[in-house]
Design an enzyme around this catalytic site. Sequence first.
Site, PDB file in Angstrom:
ATOM      1  N   ARG A 234     -39.997  23.046 -25.876  1.00 48.53           N
ATOM      2  CA  ARG A 234     -40.244  24.455 -25.621  1.00 48.53           C
ATOM      3  C   ARG A 234     -41.717  24.750 -25.846  1.00 48.53           C
ATOM      4  O   ARG A 234     -42.321  24.254 -26.801  1.00 48.53           O
ATOM      5  CB  ARG A 234     -39.378  25.348 -26.527  1.00 48.53           C
ATOM      6  CG  ARG A 234     -37.909  25.417 -26.110  1.00 48.53           C
ATOM      7  CD  ARG A 234     -37.737  26.158 -24.787  1.00 48.53           C
ATOM      8  NE  ARG A 234     -36.344  26.271 -24.362  1.00 48.53           N
ATOM      9  CZ  ARG A 234     -35.750  25.433 -23.524  1.00 48.53           C
ATOM     10  NH1 ARG A 234     -36.419  24.378 -23.043  1.00 48.53           N
ATOM     11  NH2 ARG A 234     -34.498  25.624 -23.167  1.00 48.53           N
ATOM     12  N   ASP A 258     -44.626  19.629 -20.468  1.00 50.34           N
ATOM     13  CA  ASP A 258     -43.713  20.023 -19.397  1.00 50.34           C
ATOM     14  C   ASP A 258     -43.310  21.481 -19.569  1.00 50.34           C
ATOM     15  O   ASP A 258     -42.646  22.049 -18.706  1.00 50.34           O
ATOM     16  CB  ASP A 258     -42.464  19.132 -19.432  1.00 50.34           C
ATOM     17  CG  ASP A 258     -41.558  19.342 -18.234  1.00 50.34           C
ATOM     18  OD1 ASP A 258     -42.076  19.342 -17.096  1.00 50.34           O
ATOM     19  OD2 ASP A 258     -40.341  19.520 -18.429  1.00 50.34           O
ATOM     20  N   GLU A 263     -44.963  30.473 -19.895  1.00 54.62           N
ATOM     21  CA  GLU A 263     -44.570  29.925 -18.597  1.00 54.62           C
ATOM     22  C   GLU A 263     -43.735  30.866 -17.737  1.00 54.62           C
ATOM     23  O   GLU A 263     -43.592  30.645 -16.539  1.00 54.62           O
ATOM     24  CB  GLU A 263     -43.802  28.619 -18.777  1.00 54.62           C
ATOM     25  CG  GLU A 263     -42.419  28.772 -19.359  1.00 54.62           C
ATOM     26  CD  GLU A 263     -41.674  27.433 -19.444  1.00 54.62           C
ATOM     27  OE1 GLU A 263     -40.589  27.337 -18.851  1.00 54.62           O
ATOM     28  OE2 GLU A 263     -42.185  26.498 -20.099  1.00 54.62           O
ATOM     29  N   HIS A 295     -42.042  22.230 -16.240  1.00 59.54           N
ATOM     30  CA  HIS A 295     -40.624  22.234 -16.619  1.00 59.54           C
ATOM     31  C   HIS A 295     -39.777  21.373 -15.666  1.00 59.54           C
ATOM     32  O   HIS A 295     -38.750  21.803 -15.145  1.00 59.54           O
ATOM     33  CB  HIS A 295     -40.079  23.656 -16.668  1.00 59.54           C
ATOM     34  CG  HIS A 295     -39.121  23.865 -17.803  1.00 59.54           C
ATOM     35  ND1 HIS A 295     -39.284  24.840 -18.748  1.00 59.54           N
ATOM     36  CD2 HIS A 295     -37.979  23.200 -18.146  1.00 59.54           C
ATOM     37  CE1 HIS A 295     -38.284  24.784 -19.622  1.00 59.54           C
ATOM     38  NE2 HIS A 295     -37.486  23.792 -19.283  1.00 59.54           N
TER      39      HIS A 295
END
Length: 332
Positions: A234, A258, A263, A295
């Site tokens: 996260r 990622d 985001e 992600h």
Amino acid sequence: MQIAFFNTKSYDKTYFNQSTFLKNHQITYFEVPLNLQTAKLAEGFDGVCVFVNDVLDEATLKKLAGIGVKIIALRCAGFNNVDLEAAHRLSLPVVRVPAYSPESVAEHAVALILTLNRKTHRAYNRVREGNFSIEHLTGFNLFNKTIGVIGTGLIGASFCKIMLGFGCKVLAYDIQENPSLVAEGVSYTSLRELFAQTDVLSLHCPLIPATTHLINAETISQMKPGVMIINTSRGGLVDTKAAIEGLKTGQIGYLGIDVYEQEANLFFKDHADNVIQDDVIARLISFPNVLVTGHLGFFTQEALEEIAHITLQNLTEFEEHIPLTNQVKLPK
């Protein structure tokens, strides 16, 4: 059940529509994210199905409860975007997909490590331009390096096993040790000791108040100069501005993420024709030793099939008044 499905992408439709567990459920797909402004679309539906960047704060949950929604189904493992206390007060059960394909995220973390280390992304771009020089593309052997893992749940455990296969020394930190990992050669230690010894640090813990900005200016200063940090969990685990300072000084040698703490307005959307307004992410992607993948870690066929399966199974349990296997409970 009638389900309002928010933040829909083409792959969501594909895998949910072909699931054998779709029976008895009717899904209406909405491309917009769920928030207070869009919650009205769920009127007349029994439940909503949401993803990581949908907003389920108290106001949105009150709106959903007021229009008759009875259950919140997360098609993901994380639940930091849900006000669980408000959901509990409103008698809105929250279910999730705690484990879909831990290997998918673990393998993506390894992909970030190898790409950053061996600079395959930069070599690929050079060759496409006719440049076959290997200057400044030096990497390092992972063999015998010390890998630090924070969080040894299903994903973290899978990652540990992969890195042991590379011949690495694996150190781990978790509030609860995994005996099977210890038997395979993983050593549990304190956070401070893990930071001090680690060549590559990989984050696999949930985002809760205690882990928010776990990676910050102070903890970065405790790490080896040139450390590689990987985050596939996260975004809020990393204080991004502190990471940028670490990159500028060289204390952080590589950063692979990622996920990103801001985001929600960026990921899963095409911004190719727009000027990105987020100055922090713009600065991050300007570094040659930073890799951002938007992600992507969960995105495998196996994971998508399992997400659809478990999400629909969660809804069936609710409809049939069966105890909810994957209900998110309030922390004690």
